[in-house]
Design a protein around this motif. Structure first.
Motif, PDB file in Angstrom:
ATOM      1  N   UNK A  54      62.832   0.126  97.542  1.00  9.48           N
ATOM      2  CA  UNK A  54      64.287   0.288  97.629  1.00  9.48           C
ATOM      3  C   UNK A  54      64.905  -0.945  98.259  1.00  9.48           C
ATOM      4  N   UNK A  55      65.997  -1.425  97.669  1.00  5.65           N
ATOM      5  CA  UNK A  55      66.735  -2.564  98.233  1.00  5.65           C
ATOM      6  C   UNK A  55      68.238  -2.271  98.232  1.00  5.65           C
ATOM      7  N   UNK A  56      68.958  -3.038  99.061  1.00  7.45           N
ATOM      8  CA  UNK A  56      70.413  -2.934  99.104  1.00  7.45           C
ATOM      9  C   UNK A  56      71.042  -3.860  98.071  1.00  7.45           C
ATOM     10  N   UNK A  57      72.304  -3.621  97.775  1.00  8.26           N
ATOM     11  CA  UNK A  57      72.938  -4.363  96.679  1.00  8.26           C
ATOM     12  C   UNK A  57      73.074  -5.859  96.977  1.00  8.26           C
ATOM     13  N   UNK A  58      73.239  -6.225  98.256  1.00  7.77           N
ATOM     14  CA  UNK A  58      73.383  -7.663  98.541  1.00  7.77           C
ATOM     15  C   UNK A  58      72.070  -8.400  98.349  1.00  7.77           C
ATOM     16  N   UNK A  59      70.951  -7.700  98.511  1.00  9.32           N
ATOM     17  CA  UNK A  59      69.651  -8.323  98.237  1.00  9.32           C
ATOM     18  C   UNK A  59      69.509  -8.574  96.739  1.00  9.32           C
ATOM     19  N   UNK A  60      69.964  -7.641  95.938  1.00  9.39           N
ATOM     20  CA  UNK A  60      69.923  -7.854  94.480  1.00  9.39           C
ATOM     21  C   UNK A  60      70.908  -8.951  94.097  1.00  9.39           C
ATOM     22  N   UNK A  61      72.073  -8.980  94.745  1.00 10.02           N
ATOM     23  CA  UNK A  61      73.077  -9.998  94.412  1.00 10.02           C
ATOM     24  C   UNK A  61      72.571 -11.401  94.756  1.00 10.02           C
ATOM     25  N   UNK A  62      71.823 -11.518  95.866  1.00 13.89           N
ATOM     26  CA  UNK A  62      71.418 -12.869  96.283  1.00 13.89           C
ATOM     27  C   UNK A  62      70.201 -13.376  95.516  1.00 13.89           C
ATOM     28  N   UNK A  63      69.235 -12.522  95.269  1.00 14.00           N
ATOM     29  CA  UNK A  63      68.048 -12.949  94.517  1.00 14.00           C
ATOM     30  C   UNK A  63      68.043 -12.280  93.162  1.00 14.00           C
ATOM     31  N   UNK A  64      67.848 -10.982  93.224  1.00 14.14           N
ATOM     32  CA  UNK A  64      67.942 -10.200  91.992  1.00 14.14           C
ATOM     33  C   UNK A  64      66.700 -10.250  91.136  1.00 14.14           C
ATOM     34  N   UNK A  65      65.570 -10.616  91.762  1.00 13.41           N
ATOM     35  CA  UNK A  65      64.320 -10.638  91.005  1.00 13.41           C
ATOM     36  C   UNK A  65      63.793  -9.229  90.829  1.00 13.41           C
ATOM     37  N   UNK A  66      63.091  -9.020  89.723  1.00  8.25           N
ATOM     38  CA  UNK A  66      62.425  -7.731  89.536  1.00  8.25           C
ATOM     39  C   UNK A  66      61.377  -7.576  90.632  1.00  8.25           C
ATOM     40  N   UNK A  67      61.201  -6.358  91.119  1.00  9.59           N
ATOM     41  CA  UNK A  67      60.241  -6.121  92.198  1.00  9.59           C
ATOM     42  C   UNK A  67      58.915  -5.711  91.562  1.00  9.59           C
ATOM     43  N   UNK A  68      57.971  -6.643  91.654  1.00  9.44           N
ATOM     44  CA  UNK A  68      56.702  -6.444  90.954  1.00  9.44           C
ATOM     45  C   UNK A  68      55.521  -6.709  91.868  1.00  9.44           C
ATOM     46  N   UNK A  69      54.359  -6.165  91.476  1.00  9.18           N
ATOM     47  CA  UNK A  69      53.101  -6.541  92.114  1.00  9.18           C
ATOM     48  C   UNK A  69      52.616  -7.754  91.333  1.00  9.18           C
ATOM     49  N   UNK A  70      52.722  -8.929  91.946  1.00  7.41           N
ATOM     50  CA  UNK A  70      52.484 -10.133  91.159  1.00  7.41           C
ATOM     51  C   UNK A  70      51.013 -10.543  91.086  1.00  7.41           C
ATOM     52  N   UNK A  71      50.233 -10.205  92.134  1.00  5.20           N
ATOM     53  CA  UNK A  71      48.823 -10.581  92.141  1.00  5.20           C
ATOM     54  C   UNK A  71      48.054  -9.714  91.133  1.00  5.20           C
ATOM     55  N   UNK A  72      47.337 -10.399  90.228  1.00  5.78           N
ATOM     56  CA  UNK A  72      46.689  -9.669  89.126  1.00  5.78           C
ATOM     57  C   UNK A  72      45.631  -8.689  89.630  1.00  5.78           C
ATOM     58  N   UNK A  73      44.815  -9.099  90.608  1.00  4.03           N
ATOM     59  CA  UNK A  73      43.741  -8.223  91.102  1.00  4.03           C
ATOM     60  C   UNK A  73      44.303  -7.004  91.821  1.00  4.03           C
ATOM     61  N   UNK A  74      45.328  -7.231  92.629  1.00  2.00           N
ATOM     62  CA  UNK A  74      45.943  -6.110  93.349  1.00  2.00           C
ATOM     63  C   UNK A  74      46.566  -5.142  92.338  1.00  2.00           C
TER      64      UNK A  74
END
Ligand SMILES: NC(=O)c1ccc[n+]([C@@H]2O[C@H](COP(=O)([O-])OP(=O)(O)OC[C@H]3O[C@@H](n4cnc5c(N)ncnc54)[C@H](OP(=O)(O)O)[C@@H]3O)[C@@H](O)[C@H]2O)c1
Length: 225
Positions: A47-67
């Motif tokens: 969960x994020x607040x709207x200003x966090x989405x406004x400033x970055x707005x990246x999709x929230x993902x598990x980026x490390x392949x092994x994890x």
């Protein structure tokens, strides 16, 4: 039962989580990003607040392949549900947060959001419009529990984090101290909002502390009052 709530934040030595302009920049090291992935992989929703989405707005993902592989092997979706709280839904729907093909999204908003905006965001997310002036963190958790969410990771910013502390809904908080001073009375901190008074502070106990190179990784648990 409400979902378990963890907060994870990276801050400067002076407690700031961004600059006074709320710029989006790489904050922590590779080690910190790994911790972020580990915590995301344990969560059903972030969960994020709207200003966090406004400033970055990246999709929230598990980026490390092994994890990510381990997460999927234990029966979870590729990434946690991406959730944003915003009263008026005054956000660009072009942000990657709303467009990434691998993530699912839930937008929790209020009647302050215009029908036009609600219709636009319904094309890329589930949108829940609450009949209230503000979005209580407890109401958001109820909505998530109704969708089978048991573990929630809150990733800020400071205003949203306070909403969870204010209602006593935080179980644990991870804080990474990164080696810089940001300064500025208007720069956001780990927890902002109205704030507590001395008689009513939110008590924590230290679970672990670890140093790696120039960073310190802290984990605290809430002390139930
Ligand atoms: N270093 C880190 O780990 C980290 C992590 C996350 C974010 N950040 C940074 O933090 C900054 C944003 O933090 P912020 O404190 O300004 O904003 P925020 O917490 O991201 O968003 C606050 C906004 O969320 C909406 N909201 C809806 N319901 C709410 C509720 N119950 N309580 C609080 N807010 C609610 C409100 O906007 P509406 O008018 O839309 O309702 C409010 O203005 C950005 O610069 C971001 O890059 C840093």
């Amino acid at each position: 039962m409400r979902p378990h709530v963890t907060i994870n934040m990276a801050m400067s030595v002076d407690g700031k989580i961004s600059t006074r302009l709320r710029e989006d920049f790489s904050f922590g090291s590779k080690e910190d990003r790994r911790l972020m992935d580990v915590l995301r992989a344990r969560a059903d929703a972030v969960v994020v607040g709207s200003r966090t989405v406004a400033s970055g707005g990246w999709a929230i993902r598990v980026r490390d392949r092994d994890i990510r592989r381990k997460r999927v092997a234990s029966g979870h979706t590729l990434h946690p549900l991406n959730v944003v709280l915003t009263r008026a839904l005054d956000l660009p729907s072009t942000k990657q947060f709303f467009t990434h093909s691998q993530t699912r999204r839930l937008v929790i908003t209020t009647r302050a959001a215009s029908d036009v905006r609600v219709r636009r965001f319904k094309k890329c997310a589930e949108v829940v419009v609450l009949p209230a002036k503000r979005i209580r963190a407890s109401r958001a958790l109820t909505l998530l529990a109704e969708r089978g969410i048991r573990r929630v990771l809150v990733e800020g910013g400071g205003a949203l984090n306070y909403a969870f502390f204010e209602e006593g809904l935080v179980d644990e908080i991870y804080v990474t101290i990164t080696p810089r001073i940001i300064a500025g009375a208007d720069a956001p901190t780990v927890v902002d909002g109205k704030g507590f008074l001395a008689a009513n502070l939110f008590p924590l106990e230290l679970v672990s502390s670890r140093r790696k190179d120039n960073e310190v990784f802290l984990r605290y648990r809430a002390v139930r009052r």
